[in-house]
Design an enzyme around this catalytic site. Structure first.
Site, PDB file in Angstrom:
ATOM      1  N   GLN A   1     108.175 -21.606 120.659  1.00 24.34           N
ATOM      2  CA  GLN A   1     108.914 -20.535 119.982  1.00 24.34           C
ATOM      3  C   GLN A   1     109.749 -19.729 120.978  1.00 24.34           C
ATOM      4  O   GLN A   1     110.896 -19.379 120.706  1.00 24.34           O
ATOM      5  CB  GLN A   1     107.904 -19.615 119.257  1.00 24.34           C
ATOM      6  CG  GLN A   1     108.526 -18.674 118.268  1.00 24.34           C
ATOM      7  CD  GLN A   1     109.090 -19.399 117.035  1.00 24.34           C
ATOM      8  OE1 GLN A   1     108.743 -20.531 116.768  1.00 24.34           O
ATOM      9  NE2 GLN A   1     109.992 -18.741 116.340  1.00 24.34           N
TER      10      GLN A   1
ATOM     11  N   GLU B   1      83.154 -45.221 116.132  1.00 27.76           N
ATOM     12  CA  GLU B   1      83.455 -46.476 115.416  1.00 27.76           C
ATOM     13  C   GLU B   1      84.364 -46.136 114.238  1.00 27.76           C
ATOM     14  O   GLU B   1      84.493 -44.963 113.877  1.00 27.76           O
ATOM     15  CB  GLU B   1      82.149 -47.109 114.915  1.00 27.76           C
ATOM     16  CG  GLU B   1      81.219 -47.463 116.052  1.00 27.76           C
ATOM     17  CD  GLU B   1      79.965 -48.199 115.597  1.00 27.76           C
ATOM     18  OE1 GLU B   1      79.843 -48.496 114.382  1.00 27.76           O
ATOM     19  OE2 GLU B   1      79.138 -48.487 116.469  1.00 27.76           O
ATOM     20  N   PRO B   2      84.930 -47.165 113.593  1.00 30.35           N
ATOM     21  CA  PRO B   2      85.826 -46.863 112.468  1.00 30.35           C
ATOM     22  C   PRO B   2      85.164 -45.980 111.414  1.00 30.35           C
ATOM     23  O   PRO B   2      85.785 -45.076 110.867  1.00 30.35           O
ATOM     24  CB  PRO B   2      86.151 -48.256 111.902  1.00 30.35           C
ATOM     25  CG  PRO B   2      85.992 -49.180 113.065  1.00 30.35           C
ATOM     26  CD  PRO B   2      84.908 -48.601 113.926  1.00 30.35           C
TER      27      PRO B   2
ATOM     28  N   GLU C   1      85.972 -35.539 121.586  1.00 32.42           N
ATOM     29  CA  GLU C   1      84.669 -35.070 122.110  1.00 32.42           C
ATOM     30  C   GLU C   1      84.021 -34.041 121.184  1.00 32.42           C
ATOM     31  O   GLU C   1      83.454 -33.043 121.631  1.00 32.42           O
ATOM     32  CB  GLU C   1      84.804 -34.583 123.552  1.00 32.42           C
ATOM     33  CG  GLU C   1      85.123 -35.764 124.452  1.00 32.42           C
ATOM     34  CD  GLU C   1      84.785 -35.559 125.903  1.00 32.42           C
ATOM     35  OE1 GLU C   1      83.845 -34.821 126.203  1.00 32.42           O
ATOM     36  OE2 GLU C   1      85.483 -36.178 126.720  1.00 32.42           O
TER      37      GLU C   1
ATOM     38  N   SER D   1      82.371 -38.039 113.743  1.00 30.96           N
ATOM     39  CA  SER D   1      81.486 -36.868 113.801  1.00 30.96           C
ATOM     40  C   SER D   1      80.051 -37.273 113.480  1.00 30.96           C
ATOM     41  O   SER D   1      79.104 -36.705 114.021  1.00 30.96           O
ATOM     42  CB  SER D   1      81.943 -35.807 112.789  1.00 30.96           C
ATOM     43  OG  SER D   1      83.299 -35.498 112.985  1.00 30.96           O
TER      44      SER D   1
ATOM     45  N   GLY E   1     115.408 -23.199 120.237  1.00 29.53           N
ATOM     46  CA  GLY E   1     115.800 -24.593 119.970  1.00 29.53           C
ATOM     47  C   GLY E   1     115.476 -25.506 121.141  1.00 29.53           C
ATOM     48  O   GLY E   1     115.128 -26.678 120.964  1.00 29.53           O
TER      49      GLY E   1
ATOM     50  N   THR F   1      85.012 -32.587 117.106  1.00 31.20           N
ATOM     51  CA  THR F   1      86.085 -31.746 116.582  1.00 31.20           C
ATOM     52  C   THR F   1      85.667 -30.269 116.690  1.00 31.20           C
ATOM     53  O   THR F   1      84.483 -29.958 116.858  1.00 31.20           O
ATOM     54  CB  THR F   1      86.361 -32.056 115.097  1.00 31.20           C
ATOM     55  OG1 THR F   1      85.182 -31.706 114.342  1.00 31.20           O
ATOM     56  CG2 THR F   1      86.697 -33.524 114.875  1.00 31.20           C
TER      57      THR F   1
HETATM   58  C1  LIG Z   1      93.103 -39.930 121.538  1.00 35.71           C
HETATM   59  C2  LIG Z   1      91.650 -40.072 121.204  1.00 35.71           C
HETATM   60  C3  LIG Z   1      90.749 -40.382 122.219  1.00 35.71           C
HETATM   61  C4  LIG Z   1      89.381 -40.540 121.919  1.00 35.71           C
HETATM   62  N1  LIG Z   1      88.515 -40.917 122.901  1.00 35.71           N
HETATM   63  C5  LIG Z   1      87.238 -41.255 122.581  1.00 35.71           C
HETATM   64  C6  LIG Z   1      86.358 -41.835 123.548  1.00 35.71           C
HETATM   65  O1  LIG Z   1      86.712 -42.020 124.716  1.00 35.71           O
HETATM   66  N2  LIG Z   1      85.119 -42.195 123.149  1.00 35.71           N
HETATM   67  C7  LIG Z   1      84.664 -42.035 121.877  1.00 35.71           C
HETATM   68  O2  LIG Z   1      83.531 -42.396 121.581  1.00 35.71           O
HETATM   69  N3  LIG Z   1      85.472 -41.462 120.930  1.00 35.71           N
HETATM   70  C8  LIG Z   1      86.743 -41.078 121.254  1.00 35.71           C
HETATM   71  N4  LIG Z   1      87.583 -40.544 120.298  1.00 35.71           N
HETATM   72  C9  LIG Z   1      87.078 -40.315 118.955  1.00 35.71           C
HETATM   73  C10 LIG Z   1      86.930 -38.841 118.599  1.00 35.71           C
HETATM   74  O3  LIG Z   1      85.887 -38.260 119.343  1.00 35.71           O
HETATM   75  C11 LIG Z   1      86.729 -38.751 117.085  1.00 35.71           C
HETATM   76  O4  LIG Z   1      87.976 -39.103 116.491  1.00 35.71           O
HETATM   77  C12 LIG Z   1      86.288 -37.383 116.635  1.00 35.71           C
HETATM   78  O5  LIG Z   1      84.971 -37.130 117.071  1.00 35.71           O
HETATM   79  C13 LIG Z   1      86.339 -37.213 115.105  1.00 35.71           C
HETATM   80  O6  LIG Z   1      85.777 -38.304 114.460  1.00 35.71           O
HETATM   81  P1  LIG Z   1      86.609 -38.985 113.245  1.00 35.71           P
HETATM   82  O7  LIG Z   1      87.956 -39.281 113.764  1.00 35.71           O
HETATM   83  O8  LIG Z   1      85.789 -40.103 112.714  1.00 35.71           O
HETATM   84  O9  LIG Z   1      86.740 -37.845 112.162  1.00 35.71           O
HETATM   85  P2  LIG Z   1      85.662 -37.501 111.008  1.00 35.71           P
HETATM   86  O10 LIG Z   1      84.300 -37.414 111.586  1.00 35.71           O
HETATM   87  O11 LIG Z   1      85.879 -38.439 109.865  1.00 35.71           O
HETATM   88  O12 LIG Z   1      86.141 -36.031 110.591  1.00 35.71           O
HETATM   89  C14 LIG Z   1      87.303 -35.816 109.772  1.00 35.71           C
HETATM   90  C15 LIG Z   1      87.434 -34.296 109.560  1.00 35.71           C
HETATM   91  O13 LIG Z   1      86.260 -33.796 108.890  1.00 35.71           O
HETATM   92  C16 LIG Z   1      85.671 -32.768 109.663  1.00 35.71           C
HETATM   93  N5  LIG Z   1      84.215 -32.878 109.550  1.00 35.71           N
HETATM   94  C17 LIG Z   1      83.448 -33.984 109.700  1.00 35.71           C
HETATM   95  N6  LIG Z   1      82.160 -33.706 109.521  1.00 35.71           N
HETATM   96  C18 LIG Z   1      82.092 -32.375 109.261  1.00 35.71           C
HETATM   97  C19 LIG Z   1      81.027 -31.460 108.996  1.00 35.71           C
HETATM   98  N7  LIG Z   1      79.752 -31.865 108.986  1.00 35.71           N
HETATM   99  N8  LIG Z   1      81.327 -30.165 108.750  1.00 35.71           N
HETATM  100  C20 LIG Z   1      82.613 -29.741 108.786  1.00 35.71           C
HETATM  101  N9  LIG Z   1      83.675 -30.550 109.045  1.00 35.71           N
HETATM  102  C21 LIG Z   1      83.407 -31.840 109.280  1.00 35.71           C
HETATM  103  C22 LIG Z   1      86.138 -33.030 111.088  1.00 35.71           C
HETATM  104  O14 LIG Z   1      86.058 -31.855 111.879  1.00 35.71           O
HETATM  105  C23 LIG Z   1      87.549 -33.515 110.851  1.00 35.71           C
HETATM  106  O15 LIG Z   1      88.397 -32.409 110.682  1.00 35.71           O
HETATM  107  C24 LIG Z   1      88.931 -40.350 120.591  1.00 35.71           C
HETATM  108  C25 LIG Z   1      89.848 -40.023 119.576  1.00 35.71           C
HETATM  109  C26 LIG Z   1      91.189 -39.910 119.867  1.00 35.71           C
HETATM  110  C27 LIG Z   1      92.151 -39.619 118.747  1.00 35.71           C
END
Ligand SMILES: Cc1cc2nc3c(=O)[nH]c(=O)nc-3n(C[C@H](O)[C@H](O)[C@H](O)COP(=O)(O)OP(=O)(O)OC[C@H]3O[C@@H](n4cnc5c(N)ncnc54)[C@H](O)[C@@H]3O)c2cc1C
Length: 393
Positions: free
Chosen positions: A339, A127-128, A366, A132, A343, A368
């Site tokens: 690399q 969700e927005p 799935e 994670s 170019g 990070t």
């Molecule tokens: C192209 C694309 C396809 C996707 N497909 C799906 C899908 O089919 N279904 C679905 O449900 N989701 C999907 N996602 C969502 C994706 O799984 C999430 O974007 C991802 O899990 C990260 O969540 P976030 O973007 O809210 O980042 P955040 O959770 O806000 O994290 C931001 C940064 O902080 C780091 N971070 C966060 N918490 C911690 C911690 N505790 N310790 C250390 N570092 C941390 C993260 O690693 C990241 O670098 C998709 C995303 C994209 C871009």
């Protein structure tokens, strides 16, 4: 025949997918990236050759060929087109909750439609305000008569707008954290399910990534997968099994970039010889090939473990390691491939810049790679393993 960990049947399927990739998928890859249009022709190709049945058992209309074979197929397709490889991976991701926790009637109702490819699947957890940290989700499901009413919004959902079935996670107990989450199957035409913005992206451009709104979305009680409050456990078990699919996509991208860079380096000449014969370039190629093979070892080991019925913390750790290593390898290897082409690596006429853009997402979705490292370290701490230093004062 070179040594191979795969069985005869697995090699046959790999050969089929390799041929399709060379003849039908590779020629489309640049166009799919350029147009950012969902490749329905690739879905049709997969349907024709029963590749969307790879994640499913025979009794549900699938091939019954297991996890390793699916991973190999995703890898092969992704060598040429990461968007198309993702279609196979997400068919597994979107179906896994039903496969792992669905009742027999639920499986009989929905899995054959996914196995035939009539419907594509999607997995709607993010969700927005919760990626994670999925326990922070705000989508709710309220029991109402003989069904549930879902309200909220999901973001970044792969296959948004093209899926026939969405696996949706929502809180049946909004006050509870993880324990308040439940899992539902929502058909695309359910009243109140609306698709919002489809995101323009850096890579995997043919894949749709979009918002899914649930506005008073009513589903029958039979849509609940498992029991109320079991959703978080289901979501994590799903990811344990699906993450290596992203590992396979990443490995395919890495191997595709290595193969392309090798061919280029054999023919591009500087200072009187092919660049492959300059030691600094040769070393890059050797390191890229070695990194791919090491990633493949972790990935296939996971596939074999899953096919042998291994479950629990051991599988969780193997899954996280495969996803982490394959995706870091993909990012590094594709950067090196750019690399090596100099170019030419940076311009769109050559595929390695696309591969580098496609590789990046494999470190993010799935879970990070930071989250994968947390998972691996947590399992290491939990394991009761003996140390050579144990007992040393
Ligand atoms: C192209 C694309 C396809 C996707 N497909 C799906 C899908 O089919 N279904 C679905 O449900 N989701 C999907 N996602 C969502 C994706 O799984 C999430 O974007 C991802 O899990 C990260 O969540 P976030 O973007 O809210 O980042 P955040 O959770 O806000 O994290 C931001 C940064 O902080 C780091 N971070 C966060 N918490 C911690 C911690 N505790 N310790 C250390 N570092 C941390 C993260 O690693 C990241 O670098 C998709 C995303 C994209 C871009």
């Amino acid at each position: 025949m070179p040594w191979d960990v795969l069985s005869d049947e697995q090699r046959e399927i790999r050969e089929l997918v390799r041929t399709l990739t060379r003849e039908r998928i590779a020629p489309r890859a640049a166009e799919i990236d350029e147009s950012s249009e969902f490749p329905w022709d690739m879905v049709e190709l997969f349907r024709e050759h029963e590749l969307l049945g790879l994640p499913f058992e025979e009794r549900h209309g699938g091939t019954g060929t297991g996890t390793l074979t699916l991973l190999v197929a995703i890898e092969e397709v992704s060598r040429a087109c990461a968007t198309s490889g993702l279609i196979l991976a997400v068919q597994e991701l979107g179906a896994l909750a039903l496969k792992l926790a669905g009742s027999d009637p639920q499986k009989e109702r929905w899995l054959p439609r996914l196995a035939s490819g009539e419907w594509l699947a999607a997995y709607a957890l993010t969700e927005p305000g919760s990626g994670s940290d999925s326990a922070a989700m705000r989508t709710v499901a309220r029991r109402d008569g003989d069904g549930y009413v879902l309200d909220g919004g999901k973001r970044f959902i792969t296959n948004a707008g093209v899926a026939g079935l969405y696996t949706v996670f929502a809180k049946t107990d909004p006050e509870a954290g993880h324990g308040g989450i439940s899992c539902f199957v929502v058909e695309a035409d359910a009243p109140g399910l609306e698709i919002g913005r489809i995101e323009p992206k850096m890579g995997i451009k043919g894949s749709t990534t979009g918002e899914v709104f649930l506005d008073g979305c009513r589903v029958p009680a039979e849509s609940l997968v498992g029991s109320e409050g079991e959703g978080f456990r289901i979501a994590m078990r799903v990811l344990d099994r699906s993450r290596p699919g992203i590992g396979a996509q990443a490995l395919g991208i890495a191997q595709g970039a290595t193969d392309y860079a090798l061919e280029y380096a054999k023919t591009r000449e500087t200072m009187g010889k092919p660049i492959a014969q300059h030691q600094l370039v040769a070393a890059k190629l050797a390191d890229m090939e070695t990194a791919c093979e090491a990633a493949r070892g972790l990935l296939y080991r996971f596939g074999q473990m899953a096919d042998d019925g291994v479950d629990g913390p051991e599988l969780t750790k193997a899954s996280a390691m495969a996803k982490l290593h394959c995706s870091d390898t993909a990012m590094w290897v594709t950067t090196e491939a750019v690399q090596i082409l100099g170019g030419y690596g940076y311009i769109k006429e050559y595929p390695v810049e696309r591969m580098m853009r496609d590789a990046k997402i494999t470190q993010i979705y799935e879970g990070t790679n930071e989250v994968q490292r947390l998972v691996i370290a947590r399992e290491m701490v939990r394991e009761a393993r003996s140390s050579l230093l144990a007992g040393v004062a």
